[in-house]
Scaffold this motif. Structure first.
Motif, PDB file in Angstrom:
ATOM      1  N   GLN A 384      -8.943  -0.844  -2.071  1.00 46.04           N
ATOM      2  CA  GLN A 384     -10.306  -0.451  -1.729  1.00 46.04           C
ATOM      3  C   GLN A 384     -10.380   0.499  -0.534  1.00 46.04           C
ATOM      4  O   GLN A 384     -11.080   1.490  -0.576  1.00 46.04           O
ATOM      5  CB  GLN A 384     -11.137  -1.707  -1.458  1.00 46.04           C
ATOM      6  N   ARG A 385      -9.665   0.209   0.523  1.00 41.06           N
ATOM      7  CA  ARG A 385      -9.843   1.020   1.727  1.00 41.06           C
ATOM      8  C   ARG A 385      -8.823   2.144   1.867  1.00 41.06           C
ATOM      9  O   ARG A 385      -8.579   2.647   2.963  1.00 41.06           O
ATOM     10  CB  ARG A 385      -9.856   0.114   2.960  1.00 41.06           C
ATOM     11  N   VAL A 386      -8.226   2.537   0.740  1.00 44.11           N
ATOM     12  CA  VAL A 386      -7.262   3.639   0.763  1.00 44.11           C
ATOM     13  C   VAL A 386      -7.919   4.863   0.133  1.00 44.11           C
ATOM     14  O   VAL A 386      -8.564   4.765  -0.910  1.00 44.11           O
ATOM     15  CB  VAL A 386      -5.972   3.234   0.010  1.00 44.11           C
ATOM     16  N   GLU A 387      -7.769   6.012   0.794  1.00 40.23           N
ATOM     17  CA  GLU A 387      -8.438   7.237   0.339  1.00 40.23           C
ATOM     18  C   GLU A 387      -7.764   7.892  -0.853  1.00 40.23           C
ATOM     19  O   GLU A 387      -8.336   8.757  -1.493  1.00 40.23           O
ATOM     20  CB  GLU A 387      -8.428   8.254   1.476  1.00 40.23           C
ATOM     21  N   GLY A 388      -6.502   7.527  -1.063  1.00 41.18           N
ATOM     22  CA  GLY A 388      -5.756   8.140  -2.151  1.00 41.18           C
ATOM     23  C   GLY A 388      -4.331   8.375  -1.709  1.00 41.18           C
ATOM     24  O   GLY A 388      -3.907   7.849  -0.676  1.00 41.18           O
ATOM     25  N   TYR A 389      -3.592   9.101  -2.526  1.00 45.20           N
ATOM     26  CA  TYR A 389      -2.186   9.357  -2.210  1.00 45.20           C
ATOM     27  C   TYR A 389      -1.890  10.828  -2.436  1.00 45.20           C
ATOM     28  O   TYR A 389      -2.420  11.456  -3.345  1.00 45.20           O
ATOM     29  CB  TYR A 389      -1.276   8.518  -3.109  1.00 45.20           C
ATOM     30  N   GLU A 390      -0.974  11.362  -1.628  1.00 47.33           N
ATOM     31  CA  GLU A 390      -0.552  12.748  -1.797  1.00 47.33           C
ATOM     32  C   GLU A 390       0.453  12.856  -2.942  1.00 47.33           C
ATOM     33  O   GLU A 390       1.154  11.891  -3.256  1.00 47.33           O
ATOM     34  CB  GLU A 390       0.116  13.249  -0.506  1.00 47.33           C
ATOM     35  N   ALA A 391       0.543  14.045  -3.533  1.00 48.30           N
ATOM     36  CA  ALA A 391       1.591  14.290  -4.528  1.00 48.30           C
ATOM     37  C   ALA A 391       2.945  14.137  -3.852  1.00 48.30           C
ATOM     38  O   ALA A 391       3.102  14.454  -2.673  1.00 48.30           O
ATOM     39  CB  ALA A 391       1.434  15.697  -5.093  1.00 48.30           C
ATOM     40  N   GLY A 392       3.934  13.629  -4.590  1.00 51.18           N
ATOM     41  CA  GLY A 392       5.278  13.488  -4.046  1.00 51.18           C
ATOM     42  C   GLY A 392       5.536  12.131  -3.416  1.00 51.18           C
ATOM     43  O   GLY A 392       6.677  11.770  -3.135  1.00 51.18           O
ATOM     44  N   ILE A 393       4.466  11.358  -3.209  1.00 49.25           N
ATOM     45  CA  ILE A 393       4.580  10.020  -2.611  1.00 49.25           C
ATOM     46  C   ILE A 393       5.154   9.039  -3.640  1.00 49.25           C
ATOM     47  O   ILE A 393       4.901   9.179  -4.832  1.00 49.25           O
ATOM     48  CB  ILE A 393       3.156   9.546  -2.194  1.00 49.25           C
TER      49      ILE A 393
END
Lengths: 640, 640
Positions: A384-393
């Protein structure tokens, strides 16, 4: 009907909290499932209500454990290599097979391999037999009154064998939980009925029924209930009387016809309306008549997840079984994912193993896109409180398919064409252990994915605006070209797709600037868009002169569907898509649709299978049946 | 019947080679399974024969993606926060629910949350709507003629939803493979029949039938065929006509009545007879009438494995599905395993997580011990040319249960008593997420396992021969006693178990030296054996004076079963075991049967659950119903 009649306020309770609250409430109802006595032979996957103890020992006599002879061990004690002992048939030995009864006075078995036959009635023994050697004593397998399986045990095939060995014929199990499924909505029709404008096929009821069966319940599908308060109310009451769990599909949101929550408030307790998940937010968790009643949103993907969140755990709880943990795999995200801080988000992914890394590519995130669920290999949960993830993660993904299936999947990222679907099928039909998975991001997107090592092949059709040649120059420009090759695929006809009969009389690219024409475009980086831009340039047309130039779809078929519908008059695409949607077609150009691949991958067994299928008569004849394709050099390798 | 009539020579082909050879032969038969057309709603877990393309788009009209109002986007273009635009109902807006039809001239949706109602017919808009915003275009979900699922696809619940959305009503699938199951053997009876001496219950047929259903086939059980060459022959021919795969159970070995292989040689081809596995060696792989026919040995554990080795992969192959990979876990072996170099051995194990390590304890390895399969949490494969593994080594184990179930299991190693079985049940009945698994190695074996950190609790009953006290002195002697505690369990009556009516008139321990008495003993390290030795010592009796002192069994019930059978006259054990087997009992002593535990574990949630169940009225009343137990201090903790 105005805004005031709507329930626009939903709560936003975190999933885990909602589950905990609801399930503990259901638990406290003590609404136990009834029990029944069934034959052991029909008890696979049923759950015991109490421990089962063996009625008889198995074996229930002393039995030979080997093929050989039964002897009286005393009579063999003197036997040695140099001083053999001779035994007489029926006097101090008998022949015996595995499982045979060791009758008095015999008390040991000698293996047939260790017996030398002297004559019909005499054998020679060169080793003593210890008492009870190679004898299965009474109860070796199962001892009378021994515990075979405990209560709350999910019966497996080997348990059935053991129960019968303990002479258990029938046993008590929990009845399977019954789940009533109520589809609601005046717009809902069954698949056999006529599908007029504004009508939607009831797909969720059958999906739910299949899920109930998968999770060891008995589904009961009710007929569609129209959006009428009293009808919905009486159907829910009826269903709670006839089932252990009830799901109501759609009407769980806050639309003016979403009566469900109000009905549930009148006839029961609504514990939660609105959960902080995406998809799935407008779920309703209620108790009516002492039974759990779950309101599930209508979008198929939301419906699937809400069922998984709330109905599946209930079925497992009623069956006294623990939920399986999800199989998980670490994967590298090939695209950035942005997620809202408000929801826990469940993102469907394609997975593939490229260069020994599992690559995860997000699929369409719309709750209405059933195919994103069908195509998904895994689910990424963004808290819920995570904005998202970058590519390559690196992220941890819940698997929906087996890792060996994913290992055997050719990952294709690039341009879409119908021939890729046909190839995928033909491949899997001929090599049932090889899969082809396609993500459609356009030709340039495919080349970028290839550069980042995210795919095995990229279908591309990219015209060099200077030379008019296809593909090679783009590989030279974007990739280290000595490492790559092209597998020739098809030539295909591109053109303008217009409504049947071409009512607006569209003939040339320059017509697109006409004010009475609504265009739909492909996304940036798509080969078809590059082709269009090339012709616009040639005709000295500015993009802004075309109405709808900015309205983008990701596939030929989606563009064709838009033209077939009311929202557009014209779009660019391939002949096969136009024909599939019953559109007219104005041809513009023939182009090369090929597969870009690393030279290294050409040796891979999956790829050699793919190429041999491409070159097969069956596949080529299937392409030949479509219009607008030629397959002259199909499967040839071109080094750049 | 002499040795010459037997087929004692089996081959010893490695499993993998046997599978490869046999499956490729079956493949080359091209004996394809037939197809059938079935309704989509009944297609869960069936396999498609060809790709399925959508017949209709879904949605098949432009639909609202949100609850709100449908507008003509042009009419909203000027709206800003400071200059709102006012729209009139039915003039330039209508209210619309999610899924509603966006009819001409409307072309965008504004969410209800962004709409301010001015009066019944007027709304205020403070932001422009872009064309087609919040509209699900035709085909957003599924586009007409789009590939929904490929050929050879195993249909899941979400696929059913997608197929219906694409307006597919029926589809072609492979027929489920039919498996004929032929039990043979004149000694075989059905569970309902009388089980006289020399008869064996047919448990394998029903286990096979359950396995066939689990692996998506249709089982057909034939009646038992007696050991007669011609009857077996005609039944196999009949079964190959009626099924896709045939299994013949028992008779696959080399006994004088093992006709199977000769029959198969006469009517078909025997490709392999004898595979280098243990259990499973005498498997027969044949082809009759163009169908695979597999001869499976009779021992239940061998039968299970041979089915897994050869029939399961065939069912998956016929269903065009890949075999799932086994879930695996690394475990520490708690005992040394010795294996023959001749065979690949499949060893059943109990697993438990102790001090964060998965501990694997081998179960009984007899092919006839069904319960070793029922109790197994995992399988260790010892390759053919490996001699075995030392205790303490890390090995990779194939899981038969979920790792979370294993995590929730209390591992008990030590002495066996019926009350442990009852406790296990009562625990699982009350806390369905907690399991108790018991390995029976005797009291001293339990203390050693505790010392090595292989278990959570050890049931022990060890008398100090000097003080006559129980248990504490052994913990002091063998363990670092300040780290351990005792959970008091039961006092129980130990004594001599003799045949009903005590025909040999056994009264005292000293009677055991009589030459007409055949004794059976417990294994070294068992508390009962220590108790016996104490009384032998007291009576100045030497072990060698007792016939059968060296014949060892691992549980009270096994000893009782031996006495109930013909192989022994007397054994030492608890009253409950004697009563269970209908024996007479001469009491000798009351002893403390307690649980040894580390102090640290007393805090563990699994253990607090266990203790609260031990102290529960239900459990105590169940113990009270047995004779020979008292429960005065049950559940009390004693620190040492």
């Amino acid at each position: 009907m105005t805004k005031k009649d709507r329930n626009i306020y939903l709560t936003n309770i975190p999933l885990e909290e909602a589950q905990k609250q609801y399930f503990s409430e259901i638990n406290s109802l003590n609404s136990c499932i009834n029990t029944e006595i069934i034959p052991v032979v029909e008890s696979l996957n049923r759950v015991t209500t109490k421990p089962v103890f063996a009625k008889k020992s198995s074996p229930n006599y002393n039995a030979a454990a080997m093929d050989g002879i039964a002897v009286i061990s005393n009579a063999t004690f003197e036997a040695t290599e140099s001083n053999p002992v001779y035994l007489k048939l029926e006097e101090n030995f008998i022949y015996i097979n595995t499982g045979g009864y060791i009758r008095d006075p015999y008390n040991a078995v000698i293996m047939i391999e260790d017996v030398v036959e002297v004559d019909e009635n005499t054998v020679e023994i060169r080793q003593p037999a210890t008492p009870w050697q190679h004898v299965r004593p009474i109860g070796e397998d199962i001892v009378e009154s021994e515990l075979i399986i405990s209560a709350n045990h999910n019966i497996r095939s080997m348990d059935i064998g053991a129960l019968l060995a303990g002479q258990i014929i029938n046993l008590e199990v929990y009845k399977l939980p019954r789940v009533g499924i109520i589809p609601t909505g005046s717009e809902i029709v069954q698949v056999e009925e006529e599908l007029s404008i504004g009508k939607i096929i009831d797909t969720n009821s059958s999906m739910f029924a299949a899920m109930v069966m998968e999770y060891n319940g008995i589904p009961k599908k009710y007929e569609v209930v129209p959006d009428e308060y009293d009808l919905i109310k009486s159907k829910i009451i009826e269903a709670t009387n006839e089932n252990d769990i009830v799901v109501i599909n759609a009407g769980s949101s806050a639309g003016s016809k979403d009566y469900t929550v109000n009905v549930l408030r009148e006839i029961g307790d609504v514990l939660i309306h609105g959960v902080a998940t995406k998809p799935g937010k407008p779920a309703i968790l209620a108790i009516v008549n002492g039974k759990p009643v779950i309101g599930i949103p209508g979008y198929p993907v939301s419906a699937y997840f809400v069922f998984e969140f709330f109905v599946k755990p209930l079925l497992f709880q009623y069956n006294r079984q623990m939920l399986d943990e999800h199989k998980k795999v670490n994967s590298i995200l090939s695209r950035r994912i942005v997620s809202s801080l408000k929801h826990e988000e469940f993102i469907r992914l394609k997975l593939g193993v490229v260069n020994d890394k599992v690559i995860a590519t997000p699929l369409d995130r719309g709750a209405g896109v059933t195919m994103s669920l069908v195509k998904a290999d895994g689910i990424l949960v963004v808290p819920q409180r995570v904005e998202g993830y970058e590519a390559g993660i690196e992220v941890e993904v819940q698997l929906l398919k087996s890792i060996s299936e994913i290992n055997n999947t050719i990952v294709s990222i690039g341009s879409h064409d119908l021939v890729m679907d046909i190839l995928s099928n033909e491949l899997h039909l001929n090599r049932s252990n090889v899969f082809l998975s396609s993500a459609h991001v356009g030709s340039l997107g495919g080349i970028m994915a290839m550069k980042k090592g995210e795919c095995h092949i990229s279908p591309i059709h990219l015209m060099d605006e200077e030379t008019g040649d296809y593909n090679n120059s783009y590989i030279k420009k974007y990739l280290n070209s000595s490492d790559y090759a092209i597998i020739k695929f098809v030539k295909r006809s591109q053109g303008l797709m217009v409504k049947k009969g071409n009512p607006l009389n569209i003939q040339y690219v320059k017509d697109l600037t006409r004010s009475d024409i609504q265009f739909v475009n492909r996304q940036r980086g798509a080969g078809t868009r590059i082709l269009l831009d090339y012709y616009l340039d040639k005709n000295e047309i500015t993009a802004s002169d075309i109405r709808g130039y900015d309205r983008e779809f990701n596939t030929h078929m989606a563009v064709a569907a838009a033209v077939a519908g009311k929202s557009a008059d014209c779009g660019m695409g391939v002949l096969s898509a136009a024909k599939a949607m019953g559109l007219d077609f104005i041809p513009i150009a023939w182009e090369d649709y090929d597969l870009c691949i690393s030279k290294e991958m050409l040796e891979d067994k999956k790829i050699t299978s793919l190429i041999s299928v491409m070159k097969s008569e069956e596949f080529i004849s299937k392409i030949a049946k479509l219009d607008g394709y030629s397959t002259d050099n199909i499967g040839d390798i071109v080094y750049i």
